[in-house]
Design a protein around this motif. Structure first.
Motif, PDB file in Angstrom:
ATOM      1  N   THR A  69       1.006  -1.114  -0.035  1.00  0.00           N
ATOM      2  CA  THR A  69       0.075   0.104   0.174  1.00  0.00           C
ATOM      3  C   THR A  69       0.830   1.354   0.172  1.00  0.00           C
ATOM      4  O   THR A  69       0.450   2.251   0.314  1.00  0.00           O
ATOM      5  CB  THR A  69      -0.723   0.120   1.300  1.00  0.00           C
ATOM      6  N   CYS A  70       2.135   0.960  -0.364  1.00  0.00           N
ATOM      7  CA  CYS A  70       3.015   2.123  -0.565  1.00  0.00           C
ATOM      8  C   CYS A  70       3.320   3.018   0.734  1.00  0.00           C
ATOM      9  O   CYS A  70       3.643   4.139   0.692  1.00  0.00           O
ATOM     10  CB  CYS A  70       2.298   3.424  -1.572  1.00  0.00           C
ATOM     11  N   LEU A  71       3.445   2.343   1.831  1.00  0.00           N
ATOM     12  CA  LEU A  71       3.702   2.863   3.206  1.00  0.00           C
ATOM     13  C   LEU A  71       4.981   2.168   3.742  1.00  0.00           C
ATOM     14  O   LEU A  71       5.349   0.952   3.559  1.00  0.00           O
ATOM     15  CB  LEU A  71       2.639   2.717   4.050  1.00  0.00           C
ATOM     16  N   ARG A  76       5.909   3.895  15.092  1.00  0.00           N
ATOM     17  CA  ARG A  76       4.342   4.101  15.309  1.00  0.00           C
ATOM     18  C   ARG A  76       3.639   4.834  14.206  1.00  0.00           C
ATOM     19  O   ARG A  76       2.509   4.986  14.594  1.00  0.00           O
ATOM     20  CB  ARG A  76       3.897   4.201  16.529  1.00  0.00           C
ATOM     21  N   THR A  77       4.281   5.277  13.335  1.00  0.00           N
ATOM     22  CA  THR A  77       3.674   6.275  12.347  1.00  0.00           C
ATOM     23  C   THR A  77       4.175   5.494  11.019  1.00  0.00           C
ATOM     24  O   THR A  77       5.065   5.066  10.765  1.00  0.00           O
ATOM     25  CB  THR A  77       3.972   7.461  12.365  1.00  0.00           C
ATOM     26  N   ARG A  78       3.060   5.721  10.065  1.00  0.00           N
ATOM     27  CA  ARG A  78       3.323   5.200   8.539  1.00  0.00           C
ATOM     28  C   ARG A  78       3.318   6.346   7.807  1.00  0.00           C
ATOM     29  O   ARG A  78       2.545   7.200   7.812  1.00  0.00           O
ATOM     30  CB  ARG A  78       2.065   4.023   8.113  1.00  0.00           C
ATOM     31  N   TYR A  79       4.081   6.127   6.761  1.00  0.00           N
ATOM     32  CA  TYR A  79       4.297   7.297   5.921  1.00  0.00           C
ATOM     33  C   TYR A  79       4.489   6.698   4.518  1.00  0.00           C
ATOM     34  O   TYR A  79       5.085   5.576   4.108  1.00  0.00           O
ATOM     35  CB  TYR A  79       5.845   8.031   6.005  1.00  0.00           C
ATOM     36  N   SER A  80       3.820   7.556   3.527  1.00  0.00           N
ATOM     37  CA  SER A  80       3.761   7.200   2.012  1.00  0.00           C
ATOM     38  C   SER A  80       4.899   7.372   1.188  1.00  0.00           C
ATOM     39  O   SER A  80       5.763   8.148   1.595  1.00  0.00           O
ATOM     40  CB  SER A  80       2.440   7.979   1.469  1.00  0.00           C
ATOM     41  N   VAL A  81       5.000   6.476   0.334  1.00  0.00           N
ATOM     42  CA  VAL A  81       6.162   6.421  -0.498  1.00  0.00           C
ATOM     43  C   VAL A  81       5.751   6.540  -2.046  1.00  0.00           C
ATOM     44  O   VAL A  81       4.486   5.674  -1.939  1.00  0.00           O
ATOM     45  CB  VAL A  81       7.142   5.456  -0.445  1.00  0.00           C
ATOM     46  N   VAL A 100      13.639  11.386   5.475  1.00  0.00           N
ATOM     47  CA  VAL A 100      14.000  11.297   3.864  1.00  0.00           C
ATOM     48  C   VAL A 100      14.331   9.919   3.377  1.00  0.00           C
ATOM     49  O   VAL A 100      14.881   9.017   4.077  1.00  0.00           O
ATOM     50  CB  VAL A 100      15.615  12.006   3.749  1.00  0.00           C
ATOM     51  N   VAL A 101      13.487   9.566   2.444  1.00  0.00           N
ATOM     52  CA  VAL A 101      13.381   8.421   1.793  1.00  0.00           C
ATOM     53  C   VAL A 101      14.246   8.398   0.594  1.00  0.00           C
ATOM     54  O   VAL A 101      13.979   9.144  -0.396  1.00  0.00           O
ATOM     55  CB  VAL A 101      11.921   7.804   1.620  1.00  0.00           C
ATOM     56  N   VAL A 125      -1.399   7.607  10.115  1.00  0.00           N
ATOM     57  CA  VAL A 125      -0.837   7.408   8.734  1.00  0.00           C
ATOM     58  C   VAL A 125      -0.598   8.804   8.000  1.00  0.00           C
ATOM     59  O   VAL A 125      -1.423   9.236   8.139  1.00  0.00           O
ATOM     60  CB  VAL A 125      -1.830   6.539   7.821  1.00  0.00           C
ATOM     61  N   ILE A 126       0.424   9.044   7.675  1.00  0.00           N
ATOM     62  CA  ILE A 126       0.830  10.274   6.868  1.00  0.00           C
ATOM     63  C   ILE A 126       0.841  10.025   5.213  1.00  0.00           C
ATOM     64  O   ILE A 126       1.728   9.150   4.829  1.00  0.00           O
ATOM     65  CB  ILE A 126       2.070  10.857   7.395  1.00  0.00           C
ATOM     66  N   TYR A 127      -0.134  10.613   4.586  1.00  0.00           N
ATOM     67  CA  TYR A 127      -0.115  10.434   2.920  1.00  0.00           C
ATOM     68  C   TYR A 127       0.292  11.718   2.389  1.00  0.00           C
ATOM     69  O   TYR A 127       0.169  12.890   2.855  1.00  0.00           O
ATOM     70  CB  TYR A 127      -1.526  10.328   2.785  1.00  0.00           C
ATOM     71  N   ASP A 128       0.767  11.379   1.176  1.00  0.00           N
ATOM     72  CA  ASP A 128       1.000  12.584   0.220  1.00  0.00           C
ATOM     73  C   ASP A 128       0.361  11.988  -1.034  1.00  0.00           C
ATOM     74  O   ASP A 128       0.746  11.017  -1.462  1.00  0.00           O
ATOM     75  CB  ASP A 128       2.666  12.735  -0.084  1.00  0.00           C
ATOM     76  N   TRP A 129      -0.846  12.572  -1.420  1.00  0.00           N
ATOM     77  CA  TRP A 129      -1.653  12.191  -2.245  1.00  0.00           C
ATOM     78  C   TRP A 129      -0.848  12.081  -3.781  1.00  0.00           C
ATOM     79  O   TRP A 129      -1.371  11.111  -4.490  1.00  0.00           O
ATOM     80  CB  TRP A 129      -2.797  13.033  -2.457  1.00  0.00           C
ATOM     81  N   ARG A 130       0.223  12.814  -3.962  1.00  0.00           N
ATOM     82  CA  ARG A 130       0.706  12.586  -5.286  1.00  0.00           C
ATOM     83  C   ARG A 130       1.404  11.290  -5.362  1.00  0.00           C
ATOM     84  O   ARG A 130       1.845  10.827  -6.339  1.00  0.00           O
ATOM     85  CB  ARG A 130       1.985  13.724  -5.126  1.00  0.00           C
ATOM     86  N   HIS A 131       1.704  10.779  -4.286  1.00  0.00           N
ATOM     87  CA  HIS A 131       2.579   9.178  -4.135  1.00  0.00           C
ATOM     88  C   HIS A 131       1.538   8.234  -4.736  1.00  0.00           C
ATOM     89  O   HIS A 131       1.918   7.136  -5.310  1.00  0.00           O
ATOM     90  CB  HIS A 131       2.821   9.066  -2.779  1.00  0.00           C
TER      91      HIS A 131
END
Length: 198
Positions: A69-71, A76-81, A100-101, A125-131
């Motif tokens: 799911t691109c995370l 304890r926090t999930r970040y989008s990639v 920084v990924v 969960v921290i999303y960046d919609w562009r991802h």
């Protein structure tokens, strides 16, 4: 005295005023041991100073695998990639204020680091919609209920509400959102706002 960009606006103004006031006082105040003012001694000393070395890039690095799911999960926090890195290994550089990924020798995304020590609430969960644009280009229907797209700027969400009521609106909305991959996002937002007004 350097101003810190993370300070609130009133503090930045106060910091700038304080810096200018100190410089004026240095010009008026005699140096304790050498002839002239503090500012005069500083100007005379500048040519003898060594250049500053390159700033140390202090981070802790961890290897992560991006979920389907691109995370990625950290603290304890999930970040989008970006979706093109789903199910692939990446390197996570952990700084005090940001994450920084890196993959294939390039920075692929950056997130503000969330520090939440509470174990009473579920992780965020921290999303960046562009991802997720690559995903909705293949599956436009994911735009309707996709959690990452709740984070889009208001003009995009307003346009989405209008477009999804029309047949084929999913595909058209995806085409509009995909413009940010090739054009300045602010320019696309401005065009969307003008279209909404019209």
């Amino acid at each position: 005295m350097a101003s810190c960009s993370s300070l609130p606006e009133p503090w930045l103004a106060l910091n700038d005023w304080l810096e200018e006031r100190c410089k004026l006082l240095w010009a008026e105040t005699a140096h304790g041991r050498l002839p002239g003012s503090i500012a005069d001694v500083w100007e005379a000393e500048k040519p003898a100073l060594m250049a500053l070395p390159t700033m140390f890039d202090g981070f802790v690095e961890e290897r992560k695998r991006v979920s389907p799911t691109c995370l990625i999960n950290f603290d304890r926090t999930r970040y989008s990639v970006p979706a093109s890195f789903a199910n692939r290994p990446v390197s996570l550089r952990i700084y005090p204020e940001r994450l920084v990924v890196v993959a294939e020798g390039h920075v692929i995304c950056t997130h503000e680091r969330i520090i939440d020590r509470s174990h009473r609430q579920p992780g965020r969960v921290i999303y960046d919609w562009r991802h997720y644009l690559a995903v909705v280009q293949r599956k436009p229907g994911a735009l309707r209920n996709g959690a990452p797209f709740v984070e889009m700027p208001e003009p995009f969400r307003m346009l989405q509400a209008k477009m999804l009521r029309q047949p084929g609106g999913d595909r058209e909305m995806v085409d509009i959102l995909s413009l940010v991959l090739h054009h300045d996002e602010q320019a696309v937002l401005c065009a969307v706002e003008l279209a909404l007004e019209a």
